[in-house]
Design a protein around this motif. Structure first.
Motif, PDB file in Angstrom:
ATOM      1  N   PRO A  95      27.920  38.574  34.123  1.00 37.71           N
ATOM      2  CA  PRO A  95      28.897  37.591  34.616  1.00 37.71           C
ATOM      3  C   PRO A  95      30.064  38.283  35.326  1.00 37.71           C
ATOM      4  O   PRO A  95      30.548  39.325  34.893  1.00 37.71           O
ATOM      5  CB  PRO A  95      29.353  36.868  33.350  1.00 37.71           C
ATOM      6  CG  PRO A  95      28.984  37.762  32.223  1.00 37.71           C
ATOM      7  CD  PRO A  95      27.837  38.601  32.668  1.00 37.71           C
ATOM      8  N   GLY A  96      30.506  37.681  36.410  1.00 37.07           N
ATOM      9  CA  GLY A  96      31.571  38.230  37.227  1.00 37.07           C
ATOM     10  C   GLY A  96      32.856  38.581  36.493  1.00 37.07           C
ATOM     11  O   GLY A  96      33.481  39.595  36.810  1.00 37.07           O
ATOM     12  N   PRO A  97      33.291  37.785  35.497  1.00 37.33           N
ATOM     13  CA  PRO A  97      34.551  38.106  34.830  1.00 37.33           C
ATOM     14  C   PRO A  97      34.588  39.499  34.173  1.00 37.33           C
ATOM     15  O   PRO A  97      35.657  40.053  33.972  1.00 37.33           O
ATOM     16  CB  PRO A  97      34.686  37.000  33.777  1.00 37.33           C
ATOM     17  CG  PRO A  97      33.974  35.837  34.391  1.00 37.33           C
ATOM     18  CD  PRO A  97      32.797  36.450  35.108  1.00 37.33           C
ATOM     19  N   LEU A  98      33.434  40.077  33.886  1.00 42.33           N
ATOM     20  CA  LEU A  98      33.430  41.435  33.322  1.00 42.33           C
ATOM     21  C   LEU A  98      34.024  42.449  34.292  1.00 42.33           C
ATOM     22  O   LEU A  98      34.504  43.491  33.891  1.00 42.33           O
ATOM     23  CB  LEU A  98      32.005  41.860  32.957  1.00 42.33           C
ATOM     24  CG  LEU A  98      31.396  41.165  31.753  1.00 42.33           C
ATOM     25  CD1 LEU A  98      29.941  41.587  31.580  1.00 42.33           C
ATOM     26  CD2 LEU A  98      32.186  41.467  30.493  1.00 42.33           C
ATOM     27  N   ALA A 100      36.466  41.651  36.550  1.00 48.13           N
ATOM     28  CA  ALA A 100      37.704  41.081  37.089  1.00 48.13           C
ATOM     29  C   ALA A 100      38.914  41.988  36.875  1.00 48.13           C
ATOM     30  O   ALA A 100      39.961  41.758  37.450  1.00 48.13           O
ATOM     31  CB  ALA A 100      37.969  39.711  36.458  1.00 48.13           C
ATOM     32  N   ASN A 101      38.763  43.018  36.072  1.00 46.13           N
ATOM     33  CA  ASN A 101      39.861  43.897  35.728  1.00 46.13           C
ATOM     34  C   ASN A 101      39.565  45.295  36.277  1.00 46.13           C
ATOM     35  O   ASN A 101      38.527  45.873  35.966  1.00 46.13           O
ATOM     36  CB  ASN A 101      40.013  43.920  34.201  1.00 46.13           C
ATOM     37  CG  ASN A 101      41.088  44.842  33.728  1.00 46.13           C
ATOM     38  OD1 ASN A 101      40.987  46.057  33.855  1.00 46.13           O
ATOM     39  ND2 ASN A 101      42.120  44.263  33.141  1.00 46.13           N
ATOM     40  N   TRP A 104      38.753  47.944  33.619  1.00 43.15           N
ATOM     41  CA  TRP A 104      37.396  47.823  33.052  1.00 43.15           C
ATOM     42  C   TRP A 104      36.364  48.392  34.019  1.00 43.15           C
ATOM     43  O   TRP A 104      35.432  49.081  33.621  1.00 43.15           O
ATOM     44  CB  TRP A 104      37.059  46.374  32.763  1.00 43.15           C
ATOM     45  CG  TRP A 104      37.823  45.747  31.649  1.00 43.15           C
ATOM     46  CD1 TRP A 104      38.700  46.340  30.781  1.00 43.15           C
ATOM     47  CD2 TRP A 104      37.789  44.369  31.284  1.00 43.15           C
ATOM     48  NE1 TRP A 104      39.204  45.421  29.918  1.00 43.15           N
ATOM     49  CE2 TRP A 104      38.660  44.206  30.200  1.00 43.15           C
ATOM     50  CE3 TRP A 104      37.115  43.267  31.784  1.00 43.15           C
ATOM     51  CZ2 TRP A 104      38.864  42.976  29.589  1.00 43.15           C
ATOM     52  CZ3 TRP A 104      37.316  42.038  31.182  1.00 43.15           C
ATOM     53  CH2 TRP A 104      38.183  41.895  30.089  1.00 43.15           C
ATOM     54  N   CYS A 105      36.546  48.074  35.314  1.00 41.58           N
ATOM     55  CA  CYS A 105      35.616  48.586  36.319  1.00 41.58           C
ATOM     56  C   CYS A 105      35.616  50.110  36.322  1.00 41.58           C
ATOM     57  O   CYS A 105      34.558  50.742  36.341  1.00 41.58           O
ATOM     58  CB  CYS A 105      35.979  48.064  37.708  1.00 41.58           C
ATOM     59  SG  CYS A 105      35.663  46.306  37.931  1.00 41.58           S
ATOM     60  N   THR A 130      32.133  39.297  42.762  1.00 42.36           N
ATOM     61  CA  THR A 130      32.322  40.572  42.079  1.00 42.36           C
ATOM     62  C   THR A 130      31.800  41.744  42.891  1.00 42.36           C
ATOM     63  O   THR A 130      32.396  42.808  42.902  1.00 42.36           O
ATOM     64  CB  THR A 130      31.575  40.535  40.729  1.00 42.36           C
ATOM     65  OG1 THR A 130      32.065  39.442  39.981  1.00 42.36           O
ATOM     66  CG2 THR A 130      31.758  41.809  39.958  1.00 42.36           C
ATOM     67  N   HIS A 136      37.426  44.854  42.975  1.00 40.45           N
ATOM     68  CA  HIS A 136      37.707  45.899  41.978  1.00 40.45           C
ATOM     69  C   HIS A 136      36.504  46.816  41.758  1.00 40.45           C
ATOM     70  O   HIS A 136      36.651  48.035  41.673  1.00 40.45           O
ATOM     71  CB  HIS A 136      38.092  45.281  40.629  1.00 40.45           C
ATOM     72  CG  HIS A 136      39.407  44.582  40.628  1.00 40.45           C
ATOM     73  ND1 HIS A 136      40.569  45.158  41.077  1.00 40.45           N
ATOM     74  CD2 HIS A 136      39.739  43.337  40.202  1.00 40.45           C
ATOM     75  CE1 HIS A 136      41.566  44.309  40.941  1.00 40.45           C
ATOM     76  NE2 HIS A 136      41.096  43.191  40.418  1.00 40.45           N
TER      77      HIS A 136
END
Length: 167
Positions: A95-98, A100-101, A104-105, A130, A136
Motif C-alpha cells: 500500500p502506498g502509505p508505507l 508516504a514518509n 521510512w523510504c 508512490t 519520496h
C-alpha cells in the motif's frame, strides 16, 4: 517489538517483502507456489517468476505465513540478514502509505541496498502515486543507489507499474 522468525533464513537468494509462503501464481496454466513480478513494458521488463523455494518472505501479518514476521521499515528487523547476499528484493504490491514518509523510504532503501549483491536489483510495486518520479521513494532510491540506477517500469499504455534500482 522485535521481528519473529517462523522459518529460519536458509540461504534463499531472493527476499519478498509484503507476502508469505502461502502465495500461488499461474505459470503457463499451472498453479505453482511462489511470486510474480509482472510484465510491464514487454520490451524492457520481462515477467519474472520467483519460485517459493528461492524466496525468503517478510510480512508484518503473521497470517500470511512469512518466514519472518517483521517490518522492513524498522532497521533492526533486517540487520541480522547477511549483507551482499540477495540477487532480488521484491516489495510485492504494497500500500502506498508505507512510502508516504521520506524517513521510512530511506530506511527501507538502505536496508535493501545493504542486502543486495553487486548487480542485484530491488523492485517495488506499490500505489501509483508512490512509485512515480519525484516522490519520496524515487528520491530515496536515487540518493542510495544513484540516479542512473533507477528506472520506472511503464506498461504499453505508459502507466508506471513499478520502480526498480540496480546496485
Amino acid at each position: 517489538m522485535p521481528a519473529v522468525d517462523n522459518l529460519p533464513y536458509n540461504n534463499e537468494p531472493i527476499i519478498v517483502v509484503g507476502c508469505g509462503t502461502t502465495h500461488v501464481v499461474d505459470v503457463g496454466g499451472n498453479q505453482l507456489p511462489g511470486h510474480r513480478i509482472p510484465l510491464g513494458n514487454p520490451n524492457t521488463h520481462a515477467d519474472i517468476f520467483i519460485p517459493a523455494h528461492l524466496s525468503y518472505t517478510i510480512d508484518v501479518n503473521h497470517a500470511q505465513g512469512p518466514h519472518r514476521v517483521g517490518d522492513f521499515w524498522v532497521a533492526d528487523h533486517t540487520e541480522d540478514l547477511p549483507g551482499g547476499r540477495f540477487s532480488v528484493i521484491f516489495f510485492e504490491n504494497l500500500p502506498g502509505p508505507l512510502f508516504a514518509n521520506r524517513g521510512w523510504c530511506l530506511t527501507a532503501v538502505r536496508a535493501a541496498h545493504r542486502l543486495l549483491q553487486a548487480g542485484g536489483r530491488v523492485v517495488i510495486r506499490a500505489g501509483l502515486g508512490t512509485i512515480n518520479p519525484g516522490g519520496h521513494l524515487d528520491q530515496a532510491l536515487q540518493d542510495v543507489f544513484g540516479p542512473h540506477q533507477v528506472t520506472h517500469n511503464a506498461d504499453g499504455y505508459g502507466v508506471i507499474q513499478d520502480i526498480r534500482a540496480v546496485k
